[in-house]
Scaffold this motif. Sequence first.
Motif, PDB file in Angstrom:
ATOM      1  N   GLY A 413     -51.565   5.656 -60.309  1.00 45.17           N
ATOM      2  CA  GLY A 413     -51.039   6.516 -61.362  1.00 45.17           C
ATOM      3  C   GLY A 413     -49.596   6.237 -61.704  1.00 45.17           C
ATOM      4  O   GLY A 413     -48.759   6.051 -60.822  1.00 45.17           O
ATOM      5  N   ASP A 414     -49.302   6.214 -63.003  1.00 44.69           N
ATOM      6  CA  ASP A 414     -47.950   5.878 -63.457  1.00 44.69           C
ATOM      7  C   ASP A 414     -46.899   6.852 -62.942  1.00 44.69           C
ATOM      8  O   ASP A 414     -45.748   6.472 -62.717  1.00 44.69           O
ATOM      9  CB  ASP A 414     -47.914   5.845 -64.986  1.00 44.69           C
ATOM     10  N   GLU A 415     -47.277   8.110 -62.745  1.00 47.38           N
ATOM     11  CA  GLU A 415     -46.304   9.103 -62.278  1.00 47.38           C
ATOM     12  C   GLU A 415     -45.857   8.839 -60.839  1.00 47.38           C
ATOM     13  O   GLU A 415     -44.861   9.404 -60.393  1.00 47.38           O
ATOM     14  CB  GLU A 415     -46.883  10.508 -62.395  1.00 47.38           C
ATOM     15  N   ALA A 416     -46.604   8.008 -60.114  1.00 44.47           N
ATOM     16  CA  ALA A 416     -46.241   7.680 -58.730  1.00 44.47           C
ATOM     17  C   ALA A 416     -45.660   6.279 -58.599  1.00 44.47           C
ATOM     18  O   ALA A 416     -45.467   5.791 -57.487  1.00 44.47           O
ATOM     19  CB  ALA A 416     -47.476   7.810 -57.839  1.00 44.47           C
ATOM     20  N   ARG A 417     -45.347   5.641 -59.708  1.00 45.26           N
ATOM     21  CA  ARG A 417     -44.881   4.253 -59.658  1.00 45.26           C
ATOM     22  C   ARG A 417     -43.620   4.107 -58.809  1.00 45.26           C
ATOM     23  O   ARG A 417     -43.433   3.107 -58.111  1.00 45.26           O
ATOM     24  CB  ARG A 417     -44.622   3.718 -61.066  1.00 45.26           C
ATOM     25  N   SER A 418     -42.733   5.096 -58.846  1.00 46.18           N
ATOM     26  CA  SER A 418     -41.496   5.000 -58.067  1.00 46.18           C
ATOM     27  C   SER A 418     -41.792   4.942 -56.573  1.00 46.18           C
ATOM     28  O   SER A 418     -41.027   4.358 -55.802  1.00 46.18           O
ATOM     29  CB  SER A 418     -40.556   6.168 -58.384  1.00 46.18           C
ATOM     30  N   LEU A 419     -42.897   5.519 -56.136  1.00 46.33           N
ATOM     31  CA  LEU A 419     -43.317   5.426 -54.729  1.00 46.33           C
ATOM     32  C   LEU A 419     -43.640   3.973 -54.396  1.00 46.33           C
ATOM     33  O   LEU A 419     -43.202   3.444 -53.357  1.00 46.33           O
ATOM     34  CB  LEU A 419     -44.535   6.337 -54.515  1.00 46.33           C
ATOM     35  N   TYR A 420     -44.382   3.331 -55.278  1.00 43.23           N
ATOM     36  CA  TYR A 420     -44.743   1.917 -55.077  1.00 43.23           C
ATOM     37  C   TYR A 420     -43.501   1.031 -55.068  1.00 43.23           C
ATOM     38  O   TYR A 420     -43.338   0.177 -54.184  1.00 43.23           O
ATOM     39  CB  TYR A 420     -45.704   1.494 -56.178  1.00 43.23           C
ATOM     40  N   LEU A 421     -42.612   1.224 -56.038  1.00 43.35           N
ATOM     41  CA  LEU A 421     -41.410   0.387 -56.123  1.00 43.35           C
ATOM     42  C   LEU A 421     -40.533   0.554 -54.890  1.00 43.35           C
ATOM     43  O   LEU A 421     -39.957  -0.415 -54.392  1.00 43.35           O
ATOM     44  CB  LEU A 421     -40.633   0.745 -57.389  1.00 43.35           C
ATOM     45  N   ALA A 422     -40.447   1.780 -54.374  1.00 47.59           N
ATOM     46  CA  ALA A 422     -39.637   2.012 -53.172  1.00 47.59           C
ATOM     47  C   ALA A 422     -40.260   1.319 -51.969  1.00 47.59           C
ATOM     48  O   ALA A 422     -39.546   0.768 -51.118  1.00 47.59           O
ATOM     49  CB  ALA A 422     -39.503   3.509 -52.915  1.00 47.59           C
ATOM     50  N   ALA A 423     -41.593   1.337 -51.867  1.00 50.28           N
ATOM     51  CA  ALA A 423     -42.263   0.670 -50.754  1.00 50.28           C
ATOM     52  C   ALA A 423     -42.019  -0.832 -50.800  1.00 50.28           C
ATOM     53  O   ALA A 423     -41.739  -1.468 -49.772  1.00 50.28           O
ATOM     54  CB  ALA A 423     -43.758   0.964 -50.798  1.00 50.28           C
ATOM     55  N   VAL A 424     -42.098  -1.406 -51.988  1.00 46.56           N
ATOM     56  CA  VAL A 424     -41.839  -2.843 -52.136  1.00 46.56           C
ATOM     57  C   VAL A 424     -40.393  -3.169 -51.776  1.00 46.56           C
ATOM     58  O   VAL A 424     -40.105  -4.139 -51.051  1.00 46.56           O
ATOM     59  CB  VAL A 424     -42.163  -3.299 -53.573  1.00 46.56           C
ATOM     60  N   ALA A 425     -39.468  -2.354 -52.248  1.00 42.28           N
ATOM     61  CA  ALA A 425     -38.050  -2.589 -51.969  1.00 42.28           C
ATOM     62  C   ALA A 425     -37.734  -2.470 -50.478  1.00 42.28           C
ATOM     63  O   ALA A 425     -36.826  -3.138 -49.972  1.00 42.28           O
ATOM     64  CB  ALA A 425     -37.196  -1.603 -52.764  1.00 42.28           C
ATOM     65  N   GLU A 426     -38.509  -1.647 -49.774  1.00 39.71           N
ATOM     66  CA  GLU A 426     -38.276  -1.445 -48.350  1.00 39.71           C
ATOM     67  C   GLU A 426     -38.882  -2.568 -47.517  1.00 39.71           C
ATOM     68  O   GLU A 426     -38.602  -2.670 -46.318  1.00 39.71           O
ATOM     69  CB  GLU A 426     -38.855  -0.086 -47.921  1.00 39.71           C
ATOM     70  N   GLY A 427     -39.712  -3.398 -48.129  1.00 40.87           N
ATOM     71  CA  GLY A 427     -40.236  -4.536 -47.385  1.00 40.87           C
ATOM     72  C   GLY A 427     -41.736  -4.643 -47.350  1.00 40.87           C
ATOM     73  O   GLY A 427     -42.288  -5.463 -46.615  1.00 40.87           O
ATOM     74  N   SER A 428     -42.435  -3.827 -48.147  1.00 37.57           N
ATOM     75  CA  SER A 428     -43.890  -3.924 -48.212  1.00 37.57           C
ATOM     76  C   SER A 428     -44.251  -4.929 -49.303  1.00 37.57           C
ATOM     77  O   SER A 428     -44.450  -4.592 -50.464  1.00 37.57           O
ATOM     78  CB  SER A 428     -44.498  -2.552 -48.521  1.00 37.57           C
ATOM     79  N   TRP A 429     -44.315  -6.200 -48.927  1.00 35.82           N
ATOM     80  CA  TRP A 429     -44.476  -7.269 -49.900  1.00 35.82           C
ATOM     81  C   TRP A 429     -45.909  -7.751 -49.983  1.00 35.82           C
ATOM     82  O   TRP A 429     -46.816  -7.205 -49.365  1.00 35.82           O
ATOM     83  CB  TRP A 429     -43.557  -8.433 -49.518  1.00 35.82           C
ATOM     84  N   SER A 430     -46.080  -8.856 -50.732  1.00 35.55           N
ATOM     85  CA  SER A 430     -47.382  -9.494 -50.910  1.00 35.55           C
ATOM     86  C   SER A 430     -48.391  -8.431 -51.315  1.00 35.55           C
ATOM     87  O   SER A 430     -48.172  -7.680 -52.272  1.00 35.55           O
ATOM     88  CB  SER A 430     -47.793 -10.208 -49.622  1.00 35.55           C
ATOM     89  N   ASP A 431     -49.523  -8.346 -50.601  1.00 31.46           N
ATOM     90  CA  ASP A 431     -50.528  -7.357 -50.951  1.00 31.46           C
ATOM     91  C   ASP A 431     -50.479  -6.135 -50.050  1.00 31.46           C
ATOM     92  O   ASP A 431     -51.409  -5.336 -50.007  1.00 31.46           O
ATOM     93  CB  ASP A 431     -51.924  -7.979 -50.900  1.00 31.46           C
ATOM     94  N   GLU A 432     -49.372  -5.971 -49.317  1.00 32.98           N
ATOM     95  CA  GLU A 432     -49.252  -4.798 -48.452  1.00 32.98           C
ATOM     96  C   GLU A 432     -49.168  -3.519 -49.275  1.00 32.98           C
ATOM     97  O   GLU A 432     -49.674  -2.475 -48.876  1.00 32.98           O
ATOM     98  CB  GLU A 432     -48.030  -4.929 -47.549  1.00 32.98           C
TER      99      GLU A 432
END
Length: 478
Positions: A413-432
Amino acid sequence: MIALSLSEIAAAVDGELRLHGADEPATVVSGVVDTDSRNMTAGGVFVAKPGETTDGHLFVGTAVSRGAVLALVERVVDEPVTQIVVADVVVAIAQLAREVVSRVRASGRLRIVGITGSNGKTTTKNMLATILRPEGETVAPVGSYNNSVGAPLTMLRVTHDTRYLVCEFGADASGQIARLAGLVTPDVGVVLMVGMAHAGGFGGIESTVRAKSELVSAIRATPLPGQDAPGIAVLNADDPRVAGMASIADDRGLAVRWFGEADAADVRASGLRVTAEGTDATVTVDGQDLPLHLRVLGAHHVKNAVAAITAAVALGVDPAAAVERVGELELAERWRMQVMGSDRVRIINDAYNASPDSMSAALRTLAQITRPDERMVAVLGAMSELGEHAHEEHAKIGLLAVRLRIPRIVVVGDEARSLYLAAVAEGSWSDEAVFFSDADEAFAYLQGELRDGDRVLVKSSNSAGLRFLGDRLGESFT
């Protein structure tokens, strides 16, 4: 509903009585009261509530065909049924609930408990009802009937044989709890915690505190006939915002009973141990150490359990019986830490409600119950009603998911995109960490991704709709 004449109902709701057929003002009605025509039974009262997508006035005929003998309406409907016309049917059912509860309470038997808090209301309500039912007839809300419609409909279910009425009070604006609790003036008021849930609607955390404290201000301050004590405030000793409400209780001459993990709590939980089979703890009440086993998943539900136990003990229930009975509850409510799937792929569907506090608690539970040879998967959607705090709070959840070492984070969901971006920025890369705009895309991905040994949490607010994704996953991996 208790038996009332048509004229008594009309007087209670300040309505205009429009008789049909052989009905007279003295005709007695005692059936179910509901806004859903599908729930009508013989002798029922149908409330024609206008809604956002449809209008209850369109379903009066259906309600009559199912047995309704009275309709509360805002305009006369051309259907063969007696009608009471009011300015606002939502206000009318509140007025009727006040009248019904007042009449039942006059017998001196009915005891009333009100429960509020940013999280845990429904679970605590169900736990308390489970404890109280063996003591006598108990009325409690169905699901989350805690708003300006649901709460009065629950109140209207009391009879002259009802011993306990358990009310759940939710709110998305100041004054709502005061209005709802004011209909019944509870004997016991339980405040669970104050968090960020609905903070956007209230305008900030301090406004939320004031709104939740309205329950303490509504507790009965004078003894009922035949009793020698005022009401009781049951407060969370571990939450400073809730603890501060003791001053309101003191000013009103109320007794205060504390629950929590703090040493000062009257009912205290200690030694928590969380497993996939539930949570174990020791509950200390009045000097007794009692073993507690909760089947409901999550350490955070122990706090709800001790709140329910504290309220039950305040009503005179034996502490040992209260602790034993609360452990009998297998499911807090549908879509609340509901275990689905199979031993191969376990789905935990907790997507009916979400706030920063409950989201964090659910993620920590996932980490606690997953063994080293199993894999954690978090399927996360938006937390609603956070207002200007939404971006920051979603980002915090993304960071927490990574720091808990959850190897698969699926954000929907688009309303939760900031959750995804924060996870990626914290180190959840590739398909994690992966992101999908809708639940169908996420379901297709998860069908191919999930494997034996996975433990899957599905968590979001109701509005995100992930509870249905959780259902689909549960069926798919049964």
